[in-house]
Design a protein around this motif. Structure first.
Motif, short mmCIF file in Angstrom:
data_model
loop_
_atom_site.label_atom_id
_atom_site.label_comp_id
_atom_site.label_asym_id
_atom_site.label_seq_id
_atom_site.Cartn_x
_atom_site.Cartn_y
_atom_site.Cartn_z
N LEU A 548 9.82 8.42 -6.32
CA LEU A 548 9.47 7.06 -5.89
C LEU A 548 9.38 6.12 -7.09
O LEU A 548 9.83 4.95 -7.01
CB LEU A 548 8.15 7.10 -5.12
CG LEU A 548 8.18 7.74 -3.73
CD1 LEU A 548 6.79 7.80 -3.14
CD2 LEU A 548 9.11 6.96 -2.81
N SER A 572 9.58 12.31 3.47
CA SER A 572 8.62 11.22 3.26
C SER A 572 9.08 10.29 2.14
O SER A 572 8.92 9.06 2.23
CB SER A 572 7.24 11.80 2.92
OG SER A 572 6.78 12.63 3.98
N ARG A 575 11.72 7.99 3.58
CA ARG A 575 11.16 6.95 4.45
C ARG A 575 10.53 5.82 3.63
O ARG A 575 10.68 4.64 3.97
CB ARG A 575 10.14 7.58 5.39
CG ARG A 575 10.73 8.53 6.41
CD ARG A 575 9.69 8.93 7.45
NE ARG A 575 10.17 9.98 8.34
CZ ARG A 575 9.91 11.26 8.17
NH1 ARG A 575 9.15 11.66 7.13
NH2 ARG A 575 10.38 12.17 9.00
N GLN A 576 9.83 6.19 2.58
CA GLN A 576 9.19 5.15 1.77
C GLN A 576 10.22 4.32 1.03
O GLN A 576 10.06 3.10 0.88
CB GLN A 576 8.21 5.81 0.78
CG GLN A 576 7.02 6.48 1.46
CD GLN A 576 5.98 6.95 0.47
OE1 GLN A 576 5.81 6.35 -0.61
NE2 GLN A 576 5.25 8.02 0.82
N SER A 579 11.74 1.98 3.66
CA SER A 579 10.83 0.95 4.17
C SER A 579 10.37 -0.03 3.09
O SER A 579 9.78 -1.06 3.40
CB SER A 579 9.60 1.62 4.79
OG SER A 579 8.89 2.38 3.82
N GLY A 580 10.63 0.28 1.83
CA GLY A 580 10.20 -0.59 0.75
C GLY A 580 11.20 -1.69 0.47
O GLY A 580 12.23 -1.86 1.15
N ARG A 585 16.88 0.45 -1.62
CA ARG A 585 16.61 0.46 -0.17
C ARG A 585 17.84 0.85 0.63
O ARG A 585 17.75 1.54 1.64
CB ARG A 585 16.10 -0.91 0.26
CG ARG A 585 15.72 -0.99 1.72
CD ARG A 585 15.22 -2.36 2.08
NE ARG A 585 14.83 -2.42 3.48
CZ ARG A 585 14.41 -3.53 4.09
NH1 ARG A 585 14.33 -4.68 3.40
NH2 ARG A 585 14.08 -3.50 5.36
#
Length: 634
Positions: A548, A572, A575-576, A579-580, A585
């Motif tokens: 991340l 996970s 997804r982050q 969604s960021g 992205r």
């Protein structure tokens, strides 16, 4: 109401009253008519008897012309009931005397009776008295006149009314009695039938405790007994069914539990086997790119071949498990047929050269500018399986891969025919039809001589059929076999710019940066080396949090994501990132995971990943998927 829609009560009453009414009317009418005829004859006889008795009585008065005697005789006879008038006429039809009664009813009909007045000669001698002569017919000279008696039919009408009234009363009584009997009969039938109907409805609703009386020894009683027996049998069957359902539910839960345990075991074993296999295969591929002696190259090739064979066994078992569960899914992406077929054949060229076999490819020209859509991975799997089997069962001679195609009329569809022919051991005719069954081989001895699980052809045919085509075989024992794959594939013409892009940047990454998220040290080394050999710059992280941070700090051409990470799993992390608002992205994220079971691919795609590559993979597989998502990215 129509007869067929009427109930039992109506039908019973109709059947009982109809014939009874008809029979009553016929008998009543017949006996009434007969009695009236007898009455009429009786009245006629009475009137004629009065006239016959008056005729000899008036003989003297007519001869002597004594009118008072005639009147007294007639007046005496006039008192007889129903006599309307009496008259006496002479031979010339002159009325000598006439008496009548007052008119009672104007509608009374009069019946007329008459008798002749005859002169009588009486002899007083002994012979006449001792033996009187037989009666002789009277002549006209002896007839003095006639007596006319008029009688009314009032008595006849009265008697007629009495007879009709009595007949009607008897008929009504008979009909009432018949109606009563029919009603009781219908009631005796309807009540048990209604009870049976309610009992059947209760049984249909699941209530099997309804008990019908069985007092009647006839058909109704038998039917009631049968319904009671049916209810008892259904109740017993329901009890057994519930017991069986409970057993089945328990068995299903046990099976689901065992299936979950099997799935968990397969997932664990797949991951645990594929992770080191990826390191072994990757290292061998990297070793092949280094400078080696001929002996080292031979050892490396043998190790690579053994690793690929083990990987094929693992993949076959997993594919067979997917097929059994019906969870096998196919891609629908564009690819080039000549490249796929050539690469599938090229894989086996070193092995064929080592064994002294010819591996030939006969490709019909015209496919260079055509792009087809389908599942290239599964198509390559079928071809590799067929070519590998041909190479394994051929000890001398050649293997020929012949590819033919044709365009289907009025459809954007290409019909592909790819035949793999060998000069190997062949298959006996009685065994050929079973070659596509799971765990079947040409002979039981081949399991020891040639190896293999017997799943390859079964999986290949299933894949061919799922892609809309078919796979069939021809073989002659001792002379070789031919396996033919036929597939329909949608196609389109490839534009010049697309062709240049496919052929231009096929090998090099152009110095683009990719992020590799991998926690296994061996896989880190292998995948990073492969990526660098493809011309990419690699940033390496080993946890989800580090991924991340790296994805938020710099834009990458692609992110290669392992799904099982120490702190935060790859799903996970994806997804982050999606969604960021960071620079990655919309960057392609490709799952590199040892999970290869049902739902793994879908789980990756649902988390926001773009594609999925199962470990262990070859350098060519990684190059192909990066070409799809990085080099062809607009």
């Amino acid at each position: 109401m129509r007869w067929r829609h009427s109930n039992i009560r109506t039908r019973t009453l109709a059947i009982s009253l109809g014939p009874a009414l008809l029979l009553t009317l016929l008998l009543t009418g017949y006996f009434t008519y007969t009695r009236l005829q007898d009455l009429h004859a009786e009245l006629t006889q009475t009137g004629q008897l009065i006239a016959d008795q008056l005729a000899p009585a008036t003989e003297y008065a007519v001869i002597s012309g004594n009118a008072p005697i005639l009147d007294s005789l007639l007046q005496a006879s006039l008192h007889i009931p129903h006599v309307r008038f009496i008259e006496v006429r002479d031979r010339e039809e002159r009325v000598l005397a006439y008496v009548e009664q007052a008119l009672g009813r104007r509608d009374t009909r009069i019946e007329v009776y008459q008798a002749a007045i005859v002169r009588q000669q009486i002899r007083l001698d002994d012979p006449f008295l001792l033996s009187p002569p037989l009666a002789q017919g009277n002549s006209d000279d002896e007839q003095l006149g006639r007596v006319v008696v008029g009688m009314t039919d009032e008595a006849f009408r009265q008697r007629q009314q009495q007879i009709l009234l009595r007949a009607s009363v008897l008929a009504l009584l008979a009909l009432a009695l018949t109606l009563l009997l029919a009603y009781r009969l219908a009631r005796s039938l309807i009540q048990p039938i209604d009870a049976m109907g309610h009992a059947v409805e209760a049984i249909q609703g699941g209530d099997y405790h309804t008990k019908l009386p069985e007092a009647d020894g006839g058909e109704i009683g038998d039917l009631a007994r049968h319904i009671n027996h049916l209810a008892a049998a259904l109740e017993q069957a329901q009890t057994e069914q519930q017991r069986s359902i409970a057993q089945l539910v328990g068995a299903r839960e046990e099976a689901e539990k065992a299936n979950r345990a099997k799935s968990d075991f397969l997932a664990m074993m797949s991951h645990e086997l594929r992770t080191p296999m990826n390191g072994v295969l990757g290292m061998l591929q990297l070793l092949e790119t280094t400078e080696q002696s001929s002996e080292q190259s031979e050892y490396t090739a043998l190790a690579t071949e053994s690793t690929e064979h083990l990987l094929k066994v693992i993949n076959d078992i997993l594919d067979f498990s997917r097929i059994e569960r019906g969870s096998l899914e196919l891609e629908n992406i564009p690819f080039k047929l000549p490249d796929l077929i050539a690469s599938s054949v090229q894989v086996f060229r070193p092995s064929a050269q080592q064994r002294g076999l010819q591996l030939l490819m006969d490709l019909q020209p015209g496919l260079d500018n055509i792009e087809v859509r389908g599942d290239p991975t599964r198509l390559r799997q079928v071809l590799v399986n067929l070519i590998g089997n041909a190479l394994k069962f051929t000890e001398e001679g050649r293997i020929t891969v012949t590819t033919r195609w044709q365009m289907l009329d009025q459809q954007q569809m290409l019909w592909l025919t790819c035949a793999v022919q060998d000069t190997g051991i062949g298959i006996a005719p009685e065994r050929l039809q079973h070659m596509f069954d799971a765990f079947e081989q040409a002979d039981t001895s081949t399991s020891r001589r040639y190896g293999g699980t017997g799943l390859g052809l079964s999986i290949a045919r299933t894949l061919a059929e799922r892609m809309g085509g078919g796979l069939h075989a021809e073989s002659t024992l001792g002379r070789g076999s031919t396996f033919t794959l036929e597939l329909p594939l949608p196609w389109r013409h490839c534009l010049a710019g697309e062709q240049a892009l496919l052929e231009g940047e096929l090998e090099q990454g152009g110095g683009q940066s990719v992020l590799l998220v991998e926690d296994n040290p061996v896989n880190q080394t292998v995948i990073e080396a492969i990526l660098r050999s493809l011309g990419f710059n690699v940033d390496l992280v080993s946890s989800g949090q580090q991924a991340l941070q790296a994805a938020g700090a710099q834009a990458y051409a692609a992110i290669l994501m392992d799904c099982r990470l120490p702190d935060l799993d790859g799903y996970s992390v994806t997804r982050q990132i999606r969604s960021g608002e960071g620079p990655n992205r919309h960057t392609p994220i490709i799952a590199l995971t040892a999970n290869a079971l049902q739902g793994d691919r879908e789980t990756c795609l649902a988390a926001g990943m773009n594609d999925y590559l199962a470990k262990p993979f070859k350098r060519s597989d990684l190059r192909y998927i990066l070409q799809r998502w990085v080099q062809n990215r607009p």
